[in-house]
Design an enzyme around this catalytic site. Structure first.
Site, PDB file in Angstrom:
ATOM      1  N   ASP A  22      36.106  20.438  18.128  1.00 17.25           N
ATOM      2  CA  ASP A  22      35.837  21.621  18.951  1.00 17.25           C
ATOM      3  C   ASP A  22      34.406  21.524  19.470  1.00 17.25           C
ATOM      4  OD1 ASP A  22      36.032  24.046  20.171  1.00 17.25           O
ATOM      5  OD2 ASP A  22      36.123  25.251  18.348  1.00 17.25           O
ATOM      6  N   ASP A 116      37.976  21.970  25.759  1.00 16.69           N
ATOM      7  CA  ASP A 116      36.922  21.721  24.776  1.00 16.69           C
ATOM      8  C   ASP A 116      37.401  21.529  23.342  1.00 16.69           C
ATOM      9  OD1 ASP A 116      37.731  24.351  24.566  1.00 16.69           O
ATOM     10  OD2 ASP A 116      35.725  25.132  24.167  1.00 16.69           O
ATOM     11  N   GLU A 117      38.711  21.420  23.122  1.00 22.97           N
ATOM     12  CA  GLU A 117      39.155  21.177  21.750  1.00 22.97           C
ATOM     13  C   GLU A 117      40.478  20.429  21.737  1.00 22.97           C
ATOM     14  OE1 GLU A 117      40.523  24.486  19.340  1.00 22.97           O
ATOM     15  OE2 GLU A 117      40.635  25.765  21.109  1.00 22.97           O
TER      16      GLU A 117
END
Length: 371
Positions: A22, A116-117
């Protein structure tokens, strides 16, 4: 449970090795990276107008209570020195692609959850490293070297625990939950940390006397089903650190689209037509990057009284050009004009998707707010 360097070679036979990565305050960190004047200052990505929403907040802003999805006026009240940056999704996507290339250097089993993860299954990693902890360390180092950004990672034997672990030592942290440690770790946490338990769910649990994972684990399945219905089975397993879901490198995408919340209510045909052109341009960009083709275009509107209205058109074959997509979007708008009352939001979505050479869609939903 360990949050320091270590080895997981002792992992039990048959258990997966899962990493959840993350990025730390991703959008805001990109803005601080690209503009040195923003570094060390409270930054929010999103619209600063009366109806704007915070898409991301730097850790400096979070100290004041600023959070994503918070109205911008609330964020500004909490942090008067907050600096707003307009979102740059093209840049965020470019950085995201760099990061995913790093993931795929180690494994093909990558399941992105957002820009983003992502989850990674490194049970059989490409480089033969063998240790999920070491791979997570290397990935974090590579991300920092290639993007000048930091990432936090969680390592465990299932997705649920890995995601919890990645949040444990943020920012720029690593946490490892080893076999045999999952239930104890989960039961020490507040239930609001459980993925899928939102604020309303946490409030309901609090009324029922459930504050921690241990409180939840003390309830039998029948009691949980009586109070939480179909969500009960997930809660029962989660309280014991059980998650059998595999990492899926191809998740099904049902739609791609975007919506825009206005700084003031709109009602005139000319303003709405102009806004429609902006939305068409942006959404078609998403469609092209997704390499998606679909047959249904849906127009969504939210009136000033917050009632949501939608109208859709389905064609016989996949829409292949921006001109065709635009023509359908414009026609849907003309069908609802004049509006019975002003609107505060408008969006377009393409659904019934498929990619070239496929009979079924193959990627996750993508619905972005056009901030």
């Amino acid at each position: 449970m360990s949050d320091t360097e270590g080895s997981d070679e002792e992992e039990a036979d048959g258990l997966r090795k899962i990493i959840h990565v993350d990025m730390d305050a991703f959008f805001a960190s990109v803005e601080q990276r690209d503009n040195p004047e923003l570094r060390g200052k409270p930054v929010a990505v999103g619209g600063s107008s009366g109806r704007g929403v915070v898409a991301a907040a730097s850790y400096e802003a979070r100290k004041f209570g600023v959070r994503s999805a918070m109205p911008s006026v609330t964020a500004k009240r909490l942090c008067p020195d907050l600096i707003f940056c307009k979102s740059r999704f093209d840049v965020y996507r470019e950085v995201s692609q760099q990061i995913r290339a790093i993931f795929r250097h180690h494994t093909d089993l990558v399941e992105p959850l957002s820009l983003d993860e992502a989850y990674l299954d490194v049970t059989e990693d490409k480089l033969g490293i063998g240790s999920a902890t070491r791979i997570a360390e290397l990935i974090r180092q590579e991300i920092r070297a290639k993007t000048k950004l930091t990432a936090s990672a969680g390592v465990s034997y299932n997705k649920f625990l890995a995601k919890l672990a990645s949040d444990q030592n943020k920012p720029d942290g690593l946490c490892v939950i080893r076999p045999g440690e999952g239930a104890e770790f989960v039961q020490s946490l507040p239930v609001r940390r459980f993925h899928g338990v939102g604020p309303k769910g946490a409030e309901k649990m609090d009324r029922l006397g459930i504050e921690t994972g241990a409180d939840l684990a003390a309830k039998d399945i029948e009691w949980l089903r009586a109070h939480f219905g179909s969500f009960a089975d997930y809660l029962y397993r989660a309280a014991r650190g059980i998650d059998l879901r595999p990492v899926r490198s191809s998740r099904i995408r049902k739609s791609v689209g975007g919506e825009r919340t206005f700084s003031r209510d709109l009602s005139s045909g000319s303003e709405l037509r102009e806004t429609m052109e902006d939305i068409i341009d942006i959404v078609w960009g998403y469609i092209e990057r997704a390499e998606a083709k679909g047959r249904t275009v849906t127009l969504k509107m939210k009136y000033t009284d917050f009632q949501i209205f939608s109208r859709a058109k389905t064609v016989d074959r996949p829409i292949e050009s921006k001109e065709e997509f635009a023509a359908i979007g414009r026609a849907l708008l003309e069908e609802v004009l004049p509006l019975p009352m002003p609107i505060r939001l408008m969006g377009l979505t393409l659904s019934k998707l498929q990619r070239d050479g496929e009979d079924e869609p193959s990627r996750p939903d993508a619905q972005l707010s056009l901030l």
